[in-house]
Design an enzyme around this catalytic site. Sequence first.
Site, PDB file in Angstrom:
ATOM      1  CE  LYS A 122      43.923  35.361  26.353  1.00 30.99           C
ATOM      2  NZ  LYS A 122      44.791  35.861  27.381  1.00 30.99           N
ATOM      3  CG  ASP A 159      56.842  37.811  66.278  1.00 34.40           C
ATOM      4  OD1 ASP A 159      57.134  38.914  65.757  1.00 34.40           O
ATOM      5  OD2 ASP A 159      55.791  37.623  66.912  1.00 34.40           O
TER       6      ASP A 159
HETATM    7  C1  R5P Z   1      44.207  38.881  30.802  1.00 35.18           C
HETATM    8  O1  R5P Z   1      43.036  39.106  30.983  1.00 35.18           O
HETATM    9  C2  R5P Z   1      45.251  39.885  31.138  1.00 35.18           C
HETATM   10  O2  R5P Z   1      45.039  41.082  30.455  1.00 35.18           O
HETATM   11  C3  R5P Z   1      46.652  39.365  30.900  1.00 35.18           C
HETATM   12  O3  R5P Z   1      46.765  39.046  29.526  1.00 35.18           O
HETATM   13  C4  R5P Z   1      46.950  38.166  31.712  1.00 35.18           C
HETATM   14  O4  R5P Z   1      46.580  38.347  33.053  1.00 35.18           O
HETATM   15  C5  R5P Z   1      48.437  37.873  31.652  1.00 35.18           C
HETATM   16  O5  R5P Z   1      48.702  36.726  32.401  1.00 35.18           O
HETATM   17  P1  R5P Z   1      49.912  35.787  32.035  1.00 35.18           P
HETATM   18  O6  R5P Z   1      51.129  36.656  31.890  1.00 35.18           O
HETATM   19  O7  R5P Z   1      50.012  34.857  33.214  1.00 35.18           O
HETATM   20  O8  R5P Z   1      49.569  35.073  30.786  1.00 35.18           O
END
Ligand code: R5P
Length: 303
Positions: A192, A37
């Site tokens: 960002k 299973d």
């Molecule tokens: C953010 O805090 C992390 O350091 C990474 O930049 C983030 O987790 C990357 O995630 P993704 O590749 O989905 O943008």
Amino acid sequence: MAKALLFSGTSNLKLAKQIARKLNTKLGKLAIERFPDNETYCRFDENIKGKRIFIIQSTCNPANENLMELLIIIDAARRSGAKSITAVIPYYGYARQDRQTKPGEPISAALVANLIKCAGANAIITMDLHSKAVEKAIRLRKKHLHALPVIIEYFRKKRLKDVCVVAPDKGALLSAKKQAKMLNASVAYIEKERITANKVVAHRIVGSVEGKNCIIIDDIISTAGTICEASRVLKNAGAKNIYVAATHGVFAGKALQRLAKAPIKEVIVTDTIPQEANKKRLKKLKVLSVAELFAKAIKESKN
Ligand code: R5P
């Protein structure tokens, strides 16, 4: 101190074998099978009573399967009378669920640590946890390793000129400054905004990147939204070549396709997560091994 015995789950056998090789030993005999299973079964096929044992298992995708396998192995080790059990988790899944951002949410990173402890582990060895919060949430004796020396060494050997280390966001600026110092490079950062869990919009660059070899070093590449967007912003600002490096190459969803299309010269990750299949799909993917760092940590472990 008694010799350490190494065992591996099925999630990252290649790295486990490399760690064993660095320690001049072989992986111990551990049978891992499935019931009809699909439930997991394991059995130590050698005597571990009174021994110090290290179980190597990344809890990468499929995280639930790999985590359960780890827990079952730890339980079997405890019931077989191991003197001490260290879970060696090169990639610690659920680490990003390290706080409650809304009422009613779990802190899954802490739950995972509790499960590992309850199963019978005395300590963990892991690498580049996502945040200080997850570090705090793991209330187990732990050794927290960092892949940065391996990544820095890779770039040093490249002997790139006019290098700028770019922080993918302002929060990463302090780390980027340290990395830049190690590489004798300048530094910049990207302002960002994360719109939702899966959507990131990069804005502008603070610092100069024109004509430079830009390096972004992050802890994890998941959807690759963060670095693909950052690479476009850098390219538009006149960056020469863009290199991105991260400890953990999760590559969720369409990450590999996105990276293939992005103006990135190389994507560099470590082998905390197996990358064999991904290397075939993404030609600019380079994989660095962290086996040496784990071997050293196991050798020096007092557990
Ligand atoms: C953010 O805090 C992390 O350091 C990474 O930049 C983030 O987790 C990357 O995630 P993704 O590749 O989905 O943008």
